[in-house]
Structure formats: structure tokens, C-alpha cells
Design an enzyme around this catalytic site. Structure first.
Site, short mmCIF file in Angstrom:
data_model
loop_
_atom_site.label_atom_id
_atom_site.label_comp_id
_atom_site.label_asym_id
_atom_site.label_seq_id
_atom_site.Cartn_x
_atom_site.Cartn_y
_atom_site.Cartn_z
N ASN A 46 0.89 -1.03 0.59
CA ASN A 46 -0.14 -0.07 -0.14
C ASN A 46 0.81 1.27 -0.24
O ASN A 46 0.79 2.05 -0.65
CB ASN A 46 -1.02 0.15 1.07
CG ASN A 46 -0.34 -0.78 2.58
OD1 ASN A 46 0.86 -0.91 2.10
ND2 ASN A 46 -1.29 -0.61 3.55
N CYS A 47 2.22 0.44 0.38
CA CYS A 47 3.36 2.66 0.52
C CYS A 47 3.41 2.41 -0.88
O CYS A 47 3.91 3.91 -1.26
CB CYS A 47 4.28 2.21 1.48
SG CYS A 47 3.59 1.97 2.88
#
Lengths: 560, 560
Positions: A46-47
Site C-alpha cells: 500500500n505504501c
């Protein structure tokens, strides 16, 4: 119970949940381990999503850190994606599970339940919030939608100046869009103090991001041509093709609430140092929990990937080791909020508490120092400045926090200070630390040493510090000890120029009736002058960080 | 005595001496402070000299960190260059000073004397050692001579594979010379263990540096065409236009010896934690002193710029604070030998003890782990590996040392571990540390965390480790758990391939009679396999670092 028969169910298969699952398997080969995730993917990066939108990461498959197949083949873990857990029956130790593809519902028994439900992007109930073209970014499908929208867009408005907002602003600029970033606070990047954040704001503007700080969004309207109008509290109306909402996240606690599990005062789930909730069979990890901030000793919501991963390990260890060997359990030590953001080749990082945070918690026994050393010695080509703010306890020198901004070497210095904070270190430890030095890599006195030396000099009484925010409000004799040429290029109003080199012969020019404050370029020459004057029985204070820091205070509007 | 009248004489004006002088002035405005240096410059950037030879640093004036004029104008310190201190009369508190330009001699009285005489390059008494074209590199004039010699040279031989030798090899290659590096040990870069040093050797050879390891120099001969012949102990004769001697330094103790000051068993000056010699009026700092190595608790000669600077501060503080306020004195805490070297865009860094050093000191309660994580997450473009060796105490997990090699992010990880060592940290602290993470800067589990996790897993009994050096000497069942394709591309002789994904179904193929050792690419899959097998009551050991580490052990000749 016998470990080998234990049935461990895990809700949420990213970061904390995925870590808990893999760790549980490593500790217990015969446990039954099942992961449920509402979304189509587990263990995705997700980063990395902003960089996927920005085409820096080109292949979507790169974002899949692990697949259900890998979990099965490598770890013998069953993963059910697009499967929502809708309820917990704590007395029966069962969860209610719904297959989102078929709509079928079933119950599953657990011995231990790990909830890693995460946090959801905040969507405030503003007029027009459901208009097409308004996006949040939490999942791969979210990023896909934004990528599609970018194809036909020339303008974007990013709402929110936190990490995701800044990364999205950068990546949308990479994609060639006109970008406006609107943020309710007077600064971007909340973990930084305002006089540090202005450097980030400058970098954004230099790269064509239009900033609207101190302005909230009051609503959205669809224009007749299909574009959107963002209405700001300032009265300004911004036409745009798409909007990214990046105003923060809120923990996904509904499952906890319906099961009667205890929440904390910040709205996150309450857990102990083993990540155990008030139900001894239920653990919680990741963005959904409240965690002790190790510096302020307060409970905070700090949604970061690193702590989430460690929490997953801790929870799995607590579940399995309870029977196997308690002494092997790891405690979660709390969070110190170490974080970093890249902004158009600038790095801004921080660890521990900011001055704002200390003030908010009523902690006033602290001191800040500023410095602007090079990332490596100036005589080796290519040196760039690292702008550092170090916060420490006035009573014992304990390090409370640090912020650093620069082109190079920033994460290194913040990480070293993060380790020092973790170990309960003081500025005297920074002063004496022994770090890598060769001309292209640092300096014999590393920026970390210098920060410690300045702070330690202050604590030893050798370097009294003035408060920047009092500048101009009080009647002081302000002496600028730089060269006349530097002084001419710009100085603080009311300052008098006495270059360090001539100071010892001009003591009579200093006022007897006023306090003397000293300033130079970055603080070094003013320190030398401070020492010379103090030993001539002249009461002086040093403006830490010199003119470079003055400019940031001025830009941040912190000076009268 | 009254501080204001104190006369402080400082012998040697680089690093330690210059730091002592400037610090003394900051602490005592009215002390008389005088610096003497034999050479033409003070406070010059000796670490930059190889890069000046290499034309990376182009202007010689850049190397002058401070000039005598700056010392006078800014600090009111008198600097006498080209002035040699030839003797000390301790009873009269006088030094004998000789002006090297005029030959005049005088005496100067001191209250406190700081000796920062440094170390000199070793010139072994070999046949032909005084031939023209054989250089050492310690001073700006030295570097100038080499620069001149390079103009007319096409070939160079560097004798010695330590930091200066490696930096010179690189810089002479930059200047277009053919370079041969000859080193008596079997490896370059002594602070590294041999299986780590091979990566540095590879990088040198990839960049055209010819290596002759395990070969000493027996002498030099002048050829008739003015070039030189270097005679190696291997029998090889190397023709060259110039020779750089970089075989180390020896402390310049003659002044101490003639004054009857105490030396230690390694030939350096003995000092206490305030850098005071056995004469209460004489202090010594920098390369000339023996210093406690904080890891092995032994006295060592560790000539590094950072410690020299800190020692200067400590000595000045001890001299001045004795009267002003003892509690403000700083103690020198010892050295942990943190060091870094750049080699053709590769960074090799270390802190604490190497395995060689531990063995040499008879410390055997240690364990090593190897890992090869990326400098940042693999899904963000441009990730490169950091090769790490971590050494820690088997009994309590205390960190003893770390070595790291890679293209990027190396100093950051070594500095974090250096701080952990300084604070008495353990591998459990590394496991739990909270460091900067964003996709372009690291990973949710940073390389430092991973190193700590692997070590902590071992100490908790979850990851038994095999000894690489026993590979092939004992009768084990060696299982390679990589994919068949990876196995085909190369494997350890005698290894059997059972991919991790199929392992759980093939337990019967494991030998009952032999120990089982596991290997994979970098150690991760073998760890998973270790956990699965241990819980099936199969005794296994893991080959830490996997095939990547295997290759380095093999190249280093450490396998039977």
C-alpha cells in the site's frame, strides 16, 4: 490447549495481518491458520500506491508482495480474499464470514483471533462528496481508478497535506497534471513543526504544486462539462478534473464495537503489550489499534507500516508462545513515530515528538536546537545541507525528537537518532557517537555529533539560547556576527553588524542595558561569539540555526 | 591557577590538535593558546588527499579547513607552522621549539601541553625503498608530489590494501593509470572479515585494478629507463612508474619517549579517559594514543578522524574545566572503530569488532549471521542489495560488530548499529527498532530489523545455524530449498534439491541418520524450511545468508 490443534483466524491480510499469519506458521507448523480479506488482494504494497499512480512503479504485479498461492504453497496458510468478516460471537469463539462473490455466509470457529482491520480513508460528509472524480487511495483498485481518471485529466486537486497527499501531489505532477494542494492547517506534513514544514512547501511550489494552506474544503460541485468545482473555505473555487481526498484515516473498529471489545479514548482498539484486546482470545494489530507513544507516554493512533509488521509478529508470538515458552514472547515496545516522505528529491524525516506534540501534551521541559550541516564535508564535491531540529529534555538531556530535511543523508541521521531515542539516549550520547566518516560519506563531526554538541553545550551552560518566537517582541541588542558582505545581502531588521573577527576589539559597542542576542549564518560563528562574550561577563543568547532558521520562522509566519 | 592566565601549547595542528585549540578557546577566552605544526599547513583535510590526487577534488585550497589567519582572527589562537617541537622539559614545563625556516631554536613555557603528533606512514627498510618514485600520502605536499608524478606515469603499484591503499587505487584508475595493488594479507580492507572483503576485491578487479593478495614486497629496483621494478615475495616482478606505500601508520612517539612519558604495549601513548598522560600537565590526542576499544575492552591503535576530533574536545575540556567545574568535563568513551570506504561506487563500512578481531582477542562467545536485503523495497525501482554480517554475543545478544557492503544505504545501517553498540544494545533492540520507511527509502522491515530478527530467532532457539566453515568436512544431508531452476543454475556440491513449496510432502526423503542442513538463495526460504522441519522433530541447521554467502566463502578460500 495443544498448540498443534490451535485454529488461528486472521482478519485482514495486509502488513500486520500478513505478518501475524506468516509468523504464526513459523512458530507453529501444525496450527490451522486462515486469513480473510475483504479486498481482492492480500499483502500488497500500500505504501507503493502513489508511485503506481505516478508510473514510477509501472507493473501492477510488483505491488503484490505475496499472493494467496504463495501463502498456501510456502506457508500452508489458507487465504480467502473478497471475504468479509461481519461479526464475532465471543462466547462461542466464532466469526461470521461472508463470501462477497457469492453472498454466502458461514461461521468459523477460532481458538485465537487476530484482527488487522486497518483504517479507512476519511470521507467527510461534505456537499457533493459522492460526485464522480473524487477518489481516496487505500487499495490497488483505488489506484487503478485514479490511473484511469488521470488519462483524461489535466488538473487535480489534492485535499490534505499529509504523507499521502504530498506523495500524490508529486506523482500527479509526474503525470503532467496541474496540481493544487489544499490543506486546512497552516502547514504541510503534520509530524514536522511549521518552521521545518515551510521547506517542504517551498519544494512543492518550486515543482509547480499550487498550495492553499489554512483553507478547508466546504464542498464539491459538478460542472456542466463533467469537471468538478472544489469550494474552499477561503471563498476560492478550484476547477479540476479529479480530486484526491487524503485527509487522514480512521480506524476500522466496527467489528470490535459490535463485539463489545474495548476502544481507547482516541477511537482505536485498546491492546496490551502483547497486542491482546480485553478478550483473551482476540488480538488486534496495525492501524486499528491505539499504541503507546514512547516519548510522550500517551496513547496515539499512529498508522505506520513498520510498527504494524512488528505488531503482527508480537501477536503471533503471544498466541503460540503462551503454551510453548512465555519467556520467548516479544513485547511490543510502543511507537516513536519515525517517518519519512520524499518530495521532489527532497527528503523530510522525523522521529519522536515534534514541538507541537510536546506542547499538546503539556510537556514544557524541553529545548530545541537548529543546525544546517552538510551531508558530507564541504571540500568533497556535491555537499548539500541537512536542516535539523533536535528536541531534548532540559533537565536531563534525553532526546525527545528530531526532524531533518535535505537532499541526501537525511534518513541516515534520523535513523541514528531514532535508535538513540529507542535506547533512552541523551544529547551527550549523540555528542560522543562514532559514525561512518570518509569525505564522500560524512564528516569527522557528523551532523548527529554536531546536533548533540550544540545541545550539550547548551545544557552545560556554555551556550544560552534565545527563543526565536520572542524576536522583535523584546528589547534586545541584536548582533549579527557575519561578514559585512553577508550582512548587506540581508539581515534581521534592527540587527547590528559586528563581524566575529572584529568582535573582541569592539566590546564597548555592546549595550550594557539590554540583553545581547547573537546571530550568524547557521549558528557556528554566533556560538564562537557567545563564548567570547560570556567570558567577558556579557550576558548573551544565541539564535540557534542562524539566518537560515530565521528565514524558515519568517516564512512560517511565526515571527511578530 | 587562574584560568585566565593559563598558557596552553598544542603540538600538531590537524584533527585532534586543531579541535583541542578551538575548544580550549571556546572554554577559556583569556587563556593563551598557541599551536605548533611541523608542516606548512594546519587543520587540512587529510582524508581528502586521495581524492585530490584523483582530481575529484580539484582545488588544493579546498583542503584547507582552516588557516593560521582564521585561527588568529576568529579564535585569537597563534599558529606557528613549519615549526617543530624538538623536546619537552617536564620539570620546567617548557618545550624546545625550532623554526624550520630559519633553524632558530627557542623554549616556550606551558601550563598545559597537548600533544597531537599523529602517526607517520610506515616505510619499511626494504632494498631500494629510497628510490625516486616511491611515495607515501600523509600531507598536502605528499599529494602534490604524487600529482606531479602521475602526469608522466602510465603505471602505478599501490602497496597495501587498507583504506588509503584502496582509495589511492581508485583515484589512480580515475587518472587513467594501470594500477596493481599488492597486499601481504589474503584480503583487502583489514576491518572486514575475508568473506566480506572478497566483494570489495571483486569491485576493484571489475574496475581494472590488478590484485596481488598474499604477496609481500621484498624490494624495489630502478630500471634503466627511470621506471621502477617492484619485487614481490611471490617471485613476480612488477614494472611501474610510481609506487604508493600505504601499508599503515605508526604513532609519532619520539617526543613522548624522550620526555619519559608512558607508552602502552601497542607502542602508542597511554592516556586516561581525559586524554591525560602520566604527566598531569601533558595531554595526548589523535593517532598517537592507544585507546580502549569499547567492544573488546582492549587497548588499540585506531587512527580515525572522528575519534581524534572528539579527543581534542575532551582534552581541552579537561584542561579548562579542572578549575571551572569538574562536572562539565567530558570523558572519552573509547573507540568502536566505525569506518567506511568508497570503492568504485561500492560502499564498505563496519563498526565494532570483526570476527577476526574477536578470535584474536580470544572471545569465542559470539555468533555471526549473514543477510542480503535490498536497500529499499524491491517493488520500487532501483533496489540494490546490502550484504550484511552481524556479530553478537551468544549469551546475551549484545551486538559486537557489523559489516555491510553495497551500492546504497550502507552507511545508514552501519551508523544505526554503531549507535546501538554505543548504547549497549542487543539484537533484540535491532529487531524492534523503528526506522524511516517509505518505498524509496527502505522497507517496513528495515535491513537493520532483519539482521536483528535473524539473530534473535537464533538466540530464541528458533533458527539453529550451521558453521559455513564446516561445510564439506562433515557428513550432513544438505538440502537446497530453492526452485529447481535456481538449483540448476548452480548449487553446493552434494546438495539435494527439495523446493520449500514441496518440502512438507517430502519429509520421508530426509535422512534419519545425518544432520540436515538447509540452504536457499539468501537465507529466508531456508528459515521457513527450518521452522517447518524443526516442528516435525527433524534436527536442522540453517546456512546463514544462503548461496550468496556461500559464494563469498568460496571466493575467500574459506571452504575446504
Amino acid at each position: 490447549m495443544e498448540q498443534s490443534k490451535r485454529r488461528i483466524l486472521i482478519v485482514g491480510g495486509v502488513a500486520g495481518g500478513a505478518s501475524a499469519a506468516a509468523r504464526a506458521r513459523r512458530l507453529c507448523e501444525r496450527c490451522e491458520i486462515i486469513v480473510y480479506d475483504r479486498g481482492p488482494y492480500v499483502s500488497f504494497a500500500n505504501c507503493g500506491l502513489p508511485y503506481y499512480v505516478g508510473d514510477v512503479i509501472v507493473e501492477e504485479t510488483k505491488l503484490l508482495v505475496a499472493t494467496p498461492e504463495l501463502f498456501k504453497n510456502r506457508f500452508n496458510i489458507d487465504v480467502h480474499t473478497e471475504t468479509e468478516v461481519t461479526g464475532i460471537d465471543r462466547s462461542r469463539q466464532e466469526i461470521e464470514v461472508r463470501n462477497l462473490k457469492t453472498g454466502e455466509t458461514r461461521t468459523e470457529r477460532y481458538d485465537s483471533l487476530v484482527l488487522s482491520t486497518g483504517a479507512k480513508a476519511i470521507r467527510p460528509p461534505l456537499p457533493g462528496i459522492d460526485s464522480p472524480g473524487i477518489f481516496v487511495l487505500r487499495t490497488i483498485p483505488d489506484s487503478r481508478k485514479i490511473r484511469d481518471a488521470v488519462q483524461n485529466a489535466t488538473r487535480a486537486v489534492v485535499v490534505g497535506g499529509g504523507f499521502v497527499g504530498l506523495e500524490m501531489a508529486e506523482n500527479l505532477r509526474h503525470r503532467g497534471l496541474e496540481v493544487t494542494l489544499i490543506e486546512m492547517a497552516d502547514q504541510v506534513m503534520p509530524p514536522l513543526d511549521p518552521e521545518m514544514a515551510v521547506m517542504v512547501a517551498d519544494r512543492l511550489e518550486e515543482n509547480g504544486v499550487r498550495l492553499r494552506l489554512g483553507a478547508g474544503v466546504q464542498g464539491f460541485e459538478e460542472n456542466t462539462d463533467g469537471s468538478l468545482k472544489v469550494k474552499a473555505s477561503s471563498g476560492e473555487e478550484l476547477d479540476t478534473d479529479l480530486v484526491i481526498l487524503a485527509i487522514g484515516v480512521t480506524p476500522e473498529t466496527s467489528l470490535f464495537e459490535s463485539a463489545g471489545l474495548t476502544l481507547g479514548e482516541r477511537g482505536g482498539v485498546q491492546v496490551d503489550e502483547y497486542m491482546q484486546t480485553n478478550d483473551p482470545n482476540i488480538w488486534a494489530v496495525g492501524d486499528v489499534v491505539e499504541i503507546q507513544d514512547v516519548v510522550t507516554k500517551t496513547r496515539q493512533l499512529i498508522p505506520l507500516a513498520g510498527p504494524a509488521n512488528r505488531q503482527g509478529r508480537v501477536a503471533a508470538g503471544a498466541i503460540i508462545r503462551e503454551a510453548q515458552g512465555k519467556e520467548k514472547r516479544i513485547q511490543f515496545r510502543g511507537v516513536q513515530a519515525t517517518a519519512v516522505c520524499g518530495i521532489f528529491d527532497l527528503t523530510a524525516a522525523s522521529t519522536g515528538a515534534s514541538e507541537k506534540m510536546l506542547n499538546r501534551q503539556g510537556i514544557d521541559d524541553y529545548q530545541a536546537v537548529y543546525l544546517h550541516p552538510g551531508n558530507h564535508v564541504g571540500y568533497y564535491p556535491g555537499a548539500t545541507s541537512i536542516h535539523i531540529k533536535l528536541l531534548f529534555s532540559r533537565s536531563d538531556g534525553k532526546i525527545l525528537g528530531a526532524q531533518a530535511i535535505g537532499e541526501s543523508g537525511v534518513t541516515r541521521r534520523i535513523d541514528v537518532i531514532a535508535m538513540a531515542i529507542q535506547m533512552g539516549g541523551t544529547v551527550f550520547d549523540l555528542e560522543e557517537s562514532e559514525l561512518c566518516y570518509a569525505p564522500q560519506f560524512g564528516a569527522a563531526k557528523d551532523p548527529v555529533n554536531l546536533a548533540g554538541m550544540i545541545a550539550a553545550n547548551h545544557l552545560r551552560g556554555d551556550l544560552p539560547l534565545a527563543d526565536w518566537k520572542e524576536l522583535g517582541t523584546n528589547n534586545v541588542d541584536l548582533i549579527d556576527v557575519r561578514s559585512p558582505a553577508e550582512f548587506e545581502r540581508g539581515h534581521i531588521p534592527g540587527a547590528k553588524n559586528i563581524p566575529l573577527e572584529t568582535l573582541r576589539g569592539r566590546l564597548s559597542e555592546l549595550s550594557d542595558n539590554k540583553d545581547t542576542w547573537l546571530v550568524c549564518g547557521v549558528g557556528q560563528r554566533a556560538y564562537y561569539a557567545t563564548r567570547a562574550l560570556m567570558q567577558n561577563d556579557i550576558a548573551v543568547k544565541n539564535l540557534s540555526g542562524g539566518m537560515q532558521t530565521y528565514q524558515t520562522f519568517q516564512k512560517a509566519g511565526l515571527l511578530p
